[in-house]
Design a protein around this motif. Structure first.
Motif, PDB file in Angstrom:
ATOM      1  N   HIS A  21      -8.387 -19.123 -22.739  1.00 55.65           N
ATOM      2  CA  HIS A  21      -9.095 -17.837 -22.206  1.00 55.65           C
ATOM      3  C   HIS A  21      -8.274 -16.851 -21.725  1.00 55.65           C
ATOM      4  N   PHE A  30      -0.378 -23.918 -13.373  1.00 58.32           N
ATOM      5  CA  PHE A  30      -0.673 -22.478 -13.863  1.00 58.32           C
ATOM      6  C   PHE A  30      -1.288 -22.809 -15.366  1.00 58.32           C
ATOM      7  N   ASN A  45      -0.228 -17.662 -18.412  1.00 61.63           N
ATOM      8  CA  ASN A  45       0.203 -18.765 -17.457  1.00 61.63           C
ATOM      9  C   ASN A  45       1.473 -19.110 -17.570  1.00 61.63           C
ATOM     10  N   SER A  53      -4.006 -21.725 -24.468  1.00 62.71           N
ATOM     11  CA  SER A  53      -4.678 -21.332 -23.187  1.00 62.71           C
ATOM     12  C   SER A  53      -6.025 -20.434 -23.964  1.00 62.71           C
ATOM     13  N   SER A  75      -8.606 -27.623  -9.491  1.00 64.31           N
ATOM     14  CA  SER A  75      -7.126 -27.657  -9.642  1.00 64.31           C
ATOM     15  C   SER A  75      -6.807 -29.320 -10.030  1.00 64.31           C
ATOM     16  N   PHE A 106      -4.720 -31.419  -7.159  1.00 64.85           N
ATOM     17  CA  PHE A 106      -5.448 -32.102  -5.969  1.00 64.85           C
ATOM     18  C   PHE A 106      -5.678 -33.541  -6.345  1.00 64.85           C
ATOM     19  N   PRO A 108      -2.527 -24.652 -19.039  1.00 67.60           N
ATOM     20  CA  PRO A 108      -1.881 -24.899 -20.401  1.00 67.60           C
ATOM     21  C   PRO A 108      -0.728 -23.976 -20.988  1.00 67.60           C
TER      22      PRO A 108
HETATM   23  N1  BYC Z   1      -6.409 -27.827 -13.312  1.00 67.02           N
HETATM   24  O1  BYC Z   1      -7.710 -21.046 -21.041  1.00 67.02           O
HETATM   25  P1  BYC Z   1      -6.917 -21.622 -19.578  1.00 67.02           P
HETATM   26  C1  BYC Z   1      -4.932 -23.616  -3.555  1.00 67.02           C
HETATM   27  C2  BYC Z   1      -8.453 -25.384 -17.367  1.00 67.02           C
HETATM   28  S1  BYC Z   1      -6.278 -23.707  -4.774  1.00 67.02           S
HETATM   29  C3  BYC Z   1      -7.522 -28.035 -14.052  1.00 67.02           C
HETATM   30  O2  BYC Z   1      -5.396 -21.168 -19.308  1.00 67.02           O
HETATM   31  P2  BYC Z   1      -7.779 -19.889 -17.613  1.00 67.02           P
HETATM   32  C4  BYC Z   1      -5.120 -24.491  -2.384  1.00 67.02           C
HETATM   33  C5  BYC Z   1      -9.270 -24.036 -17.299  1.00 67.02           C
HETATM   34  O3  BYC Z   1      -9.876 -24.122 -16.357  1.00 67.02           O
HETATM   35  C6  BYC Z   1      -5.727 -23.050  -5.883  1.00 67.02           C
HETATM   36  N2  BYC Z   1      -8.006 -27.189 -14.998  1.00 67.02           N
HETATM   37  O4  BYC Z   1      -7.896 -21.153 -18.469  1.00 67.02           O
HETATM   38  C7  BYC Z   1      -6.171 -25.243  -2.053  1.00 67.02           C
HETATM   39  C8  BYC Z   1     -10.031 -24.239 -18.883  1.00 67.02           C
HETATM   40  O5  BYC Z   1     -11.028 -25.184 -18.719  1.00 67.02           O
HETATM   41  P3  BYC Z   1     -12.480 -24.720 -19.223  1.00 67.02           P
HETATM   42  C9  BYC Z   1      -6.688 -23.013  -7.365  1.00 67.02           C
HETATM   43  C10 BYC Z   1      -7.333 -26.100 -15.610  1.00 67.02           C
HETATM   44  O6  BYC Z   1      -8.836 -19.977 -16.612  1.00 67.02           O
HETATM   45  C11 BYC Z   1      -6.178 -26.225  -0.945  1.00 67.02           C
HETATM   46  C12 BYC Z   1      -8.841 -24.817 -19.578  1.00 67.02           C
HETATM   47  O7  BYC Z   1      -7.965 -25.694 -18.679  1.00 67.02           O
HETATM   48  N3  BYC Z   1      -6.354 -21.649  -7.998  1.00 67.02           N
HETATM   49  O8  BYC Z   1      -4.186 -22.880  -3.697  1.00 67.02           O
HETATM   50  O9  BYC Z   1      -7.580 -18.801 -18.212  1.00 67.02           O
HETATM   51  C13 BYC Z   1      -4.777 -26.521  -0.506  1.00 67.02           C
HETATM   52  C14 BYC Z   1      -8.008 -24.091 -20.432  1.00 67.02           C
HETATM   53  O10 BYC Z   1      -7.087 -23.208 -19.759  1.00 67.02           O
HETATM   54  C15 BYC Z   1      -5.826 -26.165 -14.752  1.00 67.02           C
HETATM   55  C16 BYC Z   1      -7.071 -21.158  -8.904  1.00 67.02           C
HETATM   56  O11 BYC Z   1      -8.174 -21.665  -9.082  1.00 67.02           O
HETATM   57  C17 BYC Z   1      -5.477 -26.726 -13.904  1.00 67.02           C
HETATM   58  N4  BYC Z   1      -4.337 -26.569 -13.338  1.00 67.02           N
HETATM   59  O12 BYC Z   1      -6.340 -20.107 -16.716  1.00 67.02           O
HETATM   60  C18 BYC Z   1      -3.725 -26.027  -0.973  1.00 67.02           C
HETATM   61  C19 BYC Z   1      -6.608 -19.902  -9.317  1.00 67.02           C
HETATM   62  N5  BYC Z   1      -5.313 -24.966 -15.681  1.00 67.02           N
HETATM   63  O13 BYC Z   1     -12.937 -23.855 -17.769  1.00 67.02           O
HETATM   64  C20 BYC Z   1      -3.775 -25.005  -1.855  1.00 67.02           C
HETATM   65  C21 BYC Z   1      -7.717 -19.009 -10.222  1.00 67.02           C
HETATM   66  C22 BYC Z   1      -6.268 -24.818 -16.546  1.00 67.02           C
HETATM   67  O14 BYC Z   1     -12.436 -23.872 -20.268  1.00 67.02           O
HETATM   68  N6  BYC Z   1      -7.691 -19.594 -11.569  1.00 67.02           N
HETATM   69  N7  BYC Z   1      -7.459 -25.535 -16.532  1.00 67.02           N
HETATM   70  O15 BYC Z   1     -13.190 -25.938 -19.137  1.00 67.02           O
HETATM   71  C23 BYC Z   1      -6.841 -19.388 -12.636  1.00 67.02           C
HETATM   72  O16 BYC Z   1      -5.754 -18.413 -12.137  1.00 67.02           O
HETATM   73  C24 BYC Z   1      -7.079 -19.515 -13.866  1.00 67.02           C
HETATM   74  O17 BYC Z   1      -8.259 -20.301 -14.096  1.00 67.02           O
HETATM   75  C25 BYC Z   1      -5.894 -20.708 -14.357  1.00 67.02           C
HETATM   76  C26 BYC Z   1      -6.341 -21.218 -15.730  1.00 67.02           C
HETATM   77  C27 BYC Z   1      -4.544 -20.206 -14.574  1.00 67.02           C
HETATM   78  C28 BYC Z   1      -5.987 -21.942 -13.396  1.00 67.02           C
END
Ligand code: BYC
Length: 332
Positions: free
Chosen positions: A225, A216, A239, A223, A126, A129, A218
């Motif tokens: 994916h 959240f 998102n 987005s 993310s 960080f 793009p």
């Molecule tokens: N940062 O098509 P999209 C926590 C990337 S930890 C970096 O919308 P998707 C905590 C995305 O990966 C919380 N990259 O993708 C811990 C994709 O790249 P690739 C972390 C980002 O997956 C310690 C590209 O951009 N939470 O709470 O459909 C202390 C296109 O995006 C970001 C999660 O991981 C970003 N912000 O939707 C305190 C939740 N945003 O792979 C607290 C789970 C997008 O094509 N993940 N990208 O190269 C998700 O819900 C989804 O993966 C996302 C992105 C909503 C983040």
């Protein structure tokens, strides 16, 4: 199993494998439509598997890298109680990383491979960080905003169609909710404190607000994916939908603290029943993703150093496990 023969279907010649795949895909999608969970041994399309490996591993890396900005304040927490809470929170994040790596391993990738990808700078984590924690108020802002955004995104993941991910998220969300409350409690103490403490709280909100909205991902139009992930119920909301919910939830909390969200365009839209907010700086987001955020290099260096320092522990654990396996084989 796949058969390589050919099957005549009317005038069209199609491979048996393709027909079998189409049937499996239909059964897979019917299961998802019926809100049944997909489990590791079930058939799944490769795109589903790859999307989950990508998302869950990025999520796991985020938890692990996310320990660093807060860990930075453990030795400087203002009271013993705050220090104990912060230690517990940072340990929780390590635990979340561990459950998530295990959930991803059920899809056929090893933890070592995922960690190698992170350390090689090939895997995302993310964007949030990669910002520094400059004052104690930042620990409050992270709990309030970053964990608040994480909960908004992760509660729907408890209903993700992939069983191991959904189950891991249930426990994670319970812990995130404590994290959010402890952060808001820090902010409340500062906001009701001296002039200097109020200023610290405002400064932390100023610096963490926009990066929190970027968590959240793009905008929906960009987005790549979301469409497939929503169709396969990996994501339940887009998102932009989650970002909007977060803004609507958080702005009243800022008002209660009596500090201002740093957005001159923020206004309540009575007709829509939503807040309207200003343009996010997507150029900054993309720079952070490319590795050019304020702390990207520092974060990866810290993880690489930790990995190197822990090598003897991994080697000792592997030697111990091998010794036990050899003994049980000899005894059998
Ligand atoms: N940062 O098509 P999209 C926590 C990337 S930890 C970096 O919308 P998707 C905590 C995305 O990966 C919380 N990259 O993708 C811990 C994709 O790249 P690739 C972390 C980002 O997956 C310690 C590209 O951009 N939470 O709470 O459909 C202390 C296109 O995006 C970001 C999660 O991981 C970003 N912000 O939707 C305190 C939740 N945003 O792979 C607290 C789970 C997008 O094509 N993940 N990208 O190269 C998700 O819900 C989804 O993966 C996302 C992105 C909503 C983040």
């Amino acid at each position: 199993m796949y058969t390589q023969g050919l099957l005549e279907q009317g005038s069209k010649t199609v491979t048996v494998a393709a027909v079998e795949d189409a049937e499996r895909l239909q059964r897979f999608e019917a299961k998802i439509d019926a809100e049944e969970k997909i489990e590791p041994k079930d058939w799944m399309p490769d795109a589903y598997r790859q999307t989950l490996i990508r998302q869950i591993s990025q999520h796991a890396h985020s938890e692990i890298v996310g320990m660093l900005p807060e860990g930075n304040w453990i030795t400087r927490a203002p009271t013993l109680l705050r220090k104990s809470i912060l230690i517990a929170k940072v340990q929780d994040e390590g635990g979340h990383g561990a459950y998530l790596y295990s959930a991803a391993e059920t899809l056929g990738i090893s933890r070592a491979e995922m960690i190698d990808q992170l350390l090689a700078g090939k895997a995302k984590y993310s964007s949030i960080f990669n910002y520094p924690t400059l004052s104690w108020a930042d620990i409050g802002a992270i709990g309030w905003l970053v964990d608040g955004a994480a909960i908004m995104n992760q509660i729907p993941l408890c209903r993700c169609s992939y069983g191991p991910y959904a189950r891991a998220m249930i426990r994670i969300c319970k812990e995130e909710s404590f994290h959010q409350r402890q952060g808001y409690d820090i902010m409340l103490k500062l906001a009701r404190g001296t002039v200097g403490q109020r200023r610290m709280a405002q400064d932390a909100l100023d610096r963490w607000w926009w990066p929190s909205l970027m968590m959240f991902g793009p905008p929906d139009g960009a987005s790549q994916h979301t469409a497939l992930s929503v169709r396969w119920k990996i994501k339940r909301f887009t998102n932009d939908e989650l970002r909007q919910k977060f803004v609507d939830f958080t702005v009243p909390q800022a008002k209660f603290l009596d500090i201002s969200v740093p957005d001159p365009d923020m206004r309540w839209d009575e007709a829509a029943g939503q807040h309207r907010f200003g343009e996010i700086n997507w150029a900054e987001f993309h720079e952070v993703l490319k590795g050019n955020g304020p702390c990207n290099r520092e974060r990866l260096t810290a993880r690489r150093n930790a990995h190197d320092a822990g090598r003897w522990v991994r080697e000792a654990a592997a030697a111990y496990a091998a010794k036990h396996t050899a003994r049980s084989v000899a005894a059998a």
